[in-house]
Scaffold this motif. Structure first.
Motif, PDB file in Angstrom:
ATOM      1  N   GLY A   1       0.820  -1.207   0.000  1.00 31.94           N
ATOM      2  CA  GLY A   1       0.000   0.000   0.000  1.00 31.94           C
ATOM      3  C   GLY A   1       0.846   1.245   0.000  1.00 31.94           C
ATOM      4  N   PRO A   2       0.287   2.371  -0.426  1.00 34.90           N
ATOM      5  CA  PRO A   2       1.070   3.599  -0.570  1.00 34.90           C
ATOM      6  C   PRO A   2       1.577   4.161   0.751  1.00 34.90           C
ATOM      7  CG  PRO A   2      -1.271   4.045  -0.866  1.00 34.90           C
ATOM      8  CD  PRO A   2      -1.132   2.559  -0.823  1.00 34.90           C
ATOM      9  N   ASP A   3       0.978   3.732   1.870  1.00 38.15           N
ATOM     10  CA  ASP A   3       1.381   4.223   3.191  1.00 38.15           C
ATOM     11  C   ASP A   3       2.061   3.127   4.004  1.00 38.15           C
ATOM     12  OD1 ASP A   3       1.578   6.115   5.218  1.00 38.15           O
ATOM     13  OD2 ASP A   3      -0.368   5.592   6.084  1.00 38.15           O
ATOM     14  N   SER A   4       2.458   2.045   3.350  1.00 39.26           N
ATOM     15  CA  SER A   4       2.998   0.882   4.063  1.00 39.26           C
ATOM     16  C   SER A   4       4.422   1.124   4.550  1.00 39.26           C
ATOM     17  CB  SER A   4       2.981  -0.346   3.145  1.00 39.26           C
ATOM     18  OG  SER A   4       3.850  -0.155   2.037  1.00 39.26           O
ATOM     19  N   ASN A   5       4.831   0.302   5.516  1.00 40.54           N
ATOM     20  CA  ASN A   5       6.211   0.373   5.991  1.00 40.54           C
ATOM     21  C   ASN A   5       7.198   0.026   4.882  1.00 40.54           C
ATOM     22  OD1 ASN A   5       5.485   1.140   8.558  1.00 40.54           O
ATOM     23  ND2 ASN A   5       5.684  -0.906   9.459  1.00 40.54           N
ATOM     24  N   GLY A   6       6.792  -0.879   3.984  1.00 41.90           N
ATOM     25  CA  GLY A   6       7.672  -1.230   2.876  1.00 41.90           C
ATOM     26  C   GLY A   6       7.988  -0.029   2.008  1.00 41.90           C
ATOM     27  N   VAL A   7       6.970   0.732   1.640  1.00 42.43           N
ATOM     28  CA  VAL A   7       7.178   1.926   0.828  1.00 42.43           C
ATOM     29  C   VAL A   7       8.051   2.923   1.579  1.00 42.43           C
ATOM     30  CG1 VAL A   7       6.020   3.970  -0.118  1.00 42.43           C
ATOM     31  CG2 VAL A   7       5.115   1.689  -0.596  1.00 42.43           C
ATOM     32  N   ARG A   8       7.768   3.130   2.850  1.00 47.10           N
ATOM     33  CA  ARG A   8       8.549   4.091   3.636  1.00 47.10           C
ATOM     34  C   ARG A   8      10.017   3.653   3.748  1.00 47.10           C
ATOM     35  NH1 ARG A   8       5.297   7.684   6.686  1.00 47.10           N
ATOM     36  NH2 ARG A   8       3.058   7.285   6.414  1.00 47.10           N
ATOM     37  N   THR A   9      10.234   2.344   3.878  1.00 44.99           N
ATOM     38  CA  THR A   9      11.598   1.819   3.963  1.00 44.99           C
ATOM     39  C   THR A   9      12.364   2.076   2.677  1.00 44.99           C
ATOM     40  OG1 THR A   9      10.916   0.086   5.522  1.00 44.99           O
ATOM     41  CG2 THR A   9      12.952  -0.291   4.303  1.00 44.99           C
ATOM     42  N   GLU A  10      11.726   1.824   1.544  1.00 51.36           N
ATOM     43  CA  GLU A  10      12.399   2.020   0.260  1.00 51.36           C
ATOM     44  C   GLU A  10      12.667   3.494  -0.017  1.00 51.36           C
ATOM     45  OE1 GLU A  10      13.636  -0.333  -1.550  1.00 51.36           O
ATOM     46  OE2 GLU A  10      12.803  -1.919  -0.292  1.00 51.36           O
ATOM     47  N   LEU A  11      11.713   4.339   0.319  1.00 52.90           N
ATOM     48  CA  LEU A  11      11.907   5.772   0.079  1.00 52.90           C
ATOM     49  C   LEU A  11      13.012   6.328   0.971  1.00 52.90           C
ATOM     50  CD1 LEU A  11       8.211   7.007  -0.334  1.00 52.90           C
ATOM     51  CD2 LEU A  11       9.864   6.398  -2.125  1.00 52.90           C
ATOM     52  N   GLN A  12      13.129   5.805   2.177  1.00 52.51           N
ATOM     53  CA  GLN A  12      14.227   6.248   3.030  1.00 52.51           C
ATOM     54  C   GLN A  12      15.571   5.848   2.437  1.00 52.51           C
ATOM     55  OE1 GLN A  12      15.088   4.450   7.023  1.00 52.51           O
ATOM     56  NE2 GLN A  12      14.754   6.562   7.747  1.00 52.51           N
ATOM     57  N   ALA A  13      15.662   4.642   1.884  1.00 48.85           N
ATOM     58  CA  ALA A  13      16.911   4.216   1.253  1.00 48.85           C
ATOM     59  C   ALA A  13      17.234   5.091   0.041  1.00 48.85           C
ATOM     60  CB  ALA A  13      16.824   2.744   0.850  1.00 48.85           C
ATOM     61  N   ASP A  14      16.214   5.513  -0.712  1.00 48.84           N
ATOM     62  CA  ASP A  14      16.440   6.451  -1.814  1.00 48.84           C
ATOM     63  C   ASP A  14      16.964   7.784  -1.296  1.00 48.84           C
ATOM     64  OD1 ASP A  14      15.635   4.798  -3.932  1.00 48.84           O
ATOM     65  OD2 ASP A  14      13.537   5.348  -3.700  1.00 48.84           O
ATOM     66  N   CYS A  15      16.402   8.239  -0.196  1.00 49.33           N
ATOM     67  CA  CYS A  15      16.834   9.499   0.405  1.00 49.33           C
ATOM     68  C   CYS A  15      18.288   9.406   0.872  1.00 49.33           C
ATOM     69  CB  CYS A  15      15.901   9.840   1.567  1.00 49.33           C
ATOM     70  SG  CYS A  15      16.175  11.462   2.316  1.00 49.33           S
ATOM     71  N   PHE A  16      18.640   8.292   1.508  1.00 47.98           N
ATOM     72  CA  PHE A  16      20.027   8.090   1.925  1.00 47.98           C
ATOM     73  C   PHE A  16      20.967   8.129   0.718  1.00 47.98           C
ATOM     74  CE2 PHE A  16      18.749   5.422   5.901  1.00 47.98           C
ATOM     75  CZ  PHE A  16      18.578   6.584   6.640  1.00 47.98           C
ATOM     76  N   ALA A  17      20.532   7.525  -0.393  1.00 45.74           N
ATOM     77  CA  ALA A  17      21.363   7.532  -1.598  1.00 45.74           C
ATOM     78  C   ALA A  17      21.583   8.955  -2.098  1.00 45.74           C
ATOM     79  CB  ALA A  17      20.714   6.677  -2.688  1.00 45.74           C
ATOM     80  N   GLY A  18      20.536   9.762  -2.081  1.00 48.03           N
ATOM     81  CA  GLY A  18      20.672  11.153  -2.499  1.00 48.03           C
ATOM     82  C   GLY A  18      21.628  11.931  -1.614  1.00 48.03           C
ATOM     83  N   ALA A  19      21.570  11.687  -0.305  1.00 43.78           N
ATOM     84  CA  ALA A  19      22.473  12.376   0.626  1.00 43.78           C
ATOM     85  C   ALA A  19      23.925  12.011   0.336  1.00 43.78           C
ATOM     86  CB  ALA A  19      22.104  12.018   2.059  1.00 43.78           C
ATOM     87  N   TRP A  20      24.165  10.758   0.034  1.00 39.93           N
ATOM     88  CA  TRP A  20      25.528  10.319  -0.285  1.00 39.93           C
ATOM     89  C   TRP A  20      26.028  10.958  -1.572  1.00 39.93           C
ATOM     90  CZ3 TRP A  20      26.959   6.797  -4.362  1.00 39.93           C
ATOM     91  CH2 TRP A  20      28.329   6.491  -4.377  1.00 39.93           C
ATOM     92  N   VAL A  21      25.177  10.987  -2.601  1.00 40.78           N
ATOM     93  CA  VAL A  21      25.588  11.586  -3.877  1.00 40.78           C
ATOM     94  C   VAL A  21      25.981  13.047  -3.687  1.00 40.78           C
ATOM     95  CG1 VAL A  21      24.787  12.289  -6.169  1.00 40.78           C
ATOM     96  CG2 VAL A  21      24.291   9.987  -5.324  1.00 40.78           C
ATOM     97  N   ALA A  22      25.210  13.787  -2.892  1.00 33.17           N
ATOM     98  CA  ALA A  22      25.522  15.200  -2.665  1.00 33.17           C
ATOM     99  C   ALA A  22      26.875  15.371  -1.974  1.00 33.17           C
ATOM    100  CB  ALA A  22      24.424  15.846  -1.826  1.00 33.17           C
ATOM    101  N   ASP A  23      27.262  14.389  -1.178  1.00 30.53           N
ATOM    102  CA  ASP A  23      28.495  14.486  -0.402  1.00 30.53           C
ATOM    103  C   ASP A  23      29.725  13.956  -1.142  1.00 30.53           C
ATOM    104  OD1 ASP A  23      29.486  15.101   2.452  1.00 30.53           O
ATOM    105  OD2 ASP A  23      30.244  13.058   2.158  1.00 30.53           O
ATOM    106  N   LEU A  24      29.527  13.403  -2.333  1.00 30.88           N
ATOM    107  CA  LEU A  24      30.621  12.731  -3.037  1.00 30.88           C
ATOM    108  C   LEU A  24      31.904  13.565  -3.151  1.00 30.88           C
ATOM    109  CD1 LEU A  24      28.799  10.799  -5.912  1.00 30.88           C
ATOM    110  CD2 LEU A  24      30.079   9.832  -3.993  1.00 30.88           C
ATOM    111  N   PRO A  25      31.826  14.842  -3.513  1.00 37.05           N
ATOM    112  CA  PRO A  25      33.076  15.596  -3.675  1.00 37.05           C
ATOM    113  C   PRO A  25      33.877  15.755  -2.377  1.00 37.05           C
ATOM    114  CG  PRO A  25      31.259  16.691  -4.806  1.00 37.05           C
ATOM    115  CD  PRO A  25      30.660  15.627  -3.953  1.00 37.05           C
TER     116      PRO A  25
END
Length: 292
Positions: free
Chosen positions: A188-212
């Protein structure tokens, strides 16, 4: 994403493992930002219930492991997918050691054709995934060719590293207890699974910004500043693996109640949140479903 040619990347601990592992149990059941989606599409089964860190029914016999050959410099990483992923593990560990007290690095296994794991079989058919019982990330680099062929996306170097960073995000969730606090509660759109995956996407974005800011043992930055084209490629990869896009590509109707990973727009938006605001902004569990 381009490594600086003179950056030293030989200190990585990534291993290569081949197909001589006997597997007990079914397919990959680790937590993966892409594996569950692709398995669902290729097999026709909804595997979203596998999210949350449950292991498979058994593991494989030990396969021969080796270090990643010809992977000493940034130039090597630019020239070879295996080395690129192995080199990026140094960046990811450096980032999370700074962000998270008590961080411990996962093992990264570069898969050669296929191998057995405690979470089932790792191969390019199952896609990259994180196996919580082993605290190990598995990636077969030929998967990115499958991604390009099946979804008509470029899957360039930064998109590949986004996928790896997403799986490292699941490792962070494992060691910080996110899986235990927010167990699988269905789709479901509000499920823990969706929230878990979106958090991992967010973590990936934070890492990319910090690459330099991430440097080798001599203080040389591992990578150059990502270009806007590379950022767009990573965002396109995030959109490609949105639940709604997967459903459309497989010829079905868009059904949010069956989502386990989030829509294309959500995955891109949470990558952007991490990229713009950092890892501390990635609490997808504290926002309302309407704000996901």
């Amino acid at each position: 994403m381009t490594f600086n040619d003179n950056a030293r990347v030989g200190g990585n601990t990534a291993k290569r493992r081949g197909r001589n592992a006997a597997v007990v149990g079914g397919g990959a059941v680790g937590v993966g930002g892409i594996v569950v989606l692709l398995l669902s599409m290729f097999t026709g089964f909804d595997l979203g219930g596998l999210l949350g860190g449950a292991g498979g029914s058994g593991g494989g016999t030990a396969a021969e492991e080796s270090t990643i050959a010809n992977c000493q410099t940034g130039a090597d990483a630019n020239a070879n997918d295996d080395c690129r992923l192995a080199a990026a593990s140094l960046n990811l560990d450096q980032f999370w050691e700074r962000e998270l007290d008590g961080y411990r690095a996962p093992q990264l296994i570069i898969v050669d054709v296929e191998t057995g794991t405690a979470c089932g079989t790792a191969s390019n058919a199952t896609g990259p995934f994180y196996c919580p019982p082993e605290e190990t990330v598995y990636v077969d680099p030929t998967f990115f060719g499958v991604l390009r062929e099946q979804f008509d996306t470029t899957a360039g170097p930064l998109a590949q590293l986004y996928v790896l960073a997403h799986e490292y995000g699941h490792h962070v969730q494992q060691i910080t207890g996110v899986f235990d606090r927010y167990p699988n509660n269905g789709s479901g759109p509000d499920s823990n699974g969706v929230r878990t995956e979106l958090q991992a996407d967010c973590f990936a974005g934070a890492w990319v910004a910090d690459l330099p800011q991430q440097v080798d043992e001599n203080g040389v930055p591992f990578m150059k500043e990502p270009t806007q084209e590379q950022i767009r490629d990573a965002l396109a990869a995030a959109a490609t693996v949105g639940d709604d896009n997967i459903q459309r590509q497989s010829g079905g109707t868009v059904n949010p109640e069956s989502w386990t990973h989030g829509s294309s727009d959500q995955r891109q938006r949470w990558f952007d949140v991490g990229y713009e605001r950092g890892a501390s902004s990635c609490d997808t569990f504290s926002v309302s479903g309407a704000d996901l």
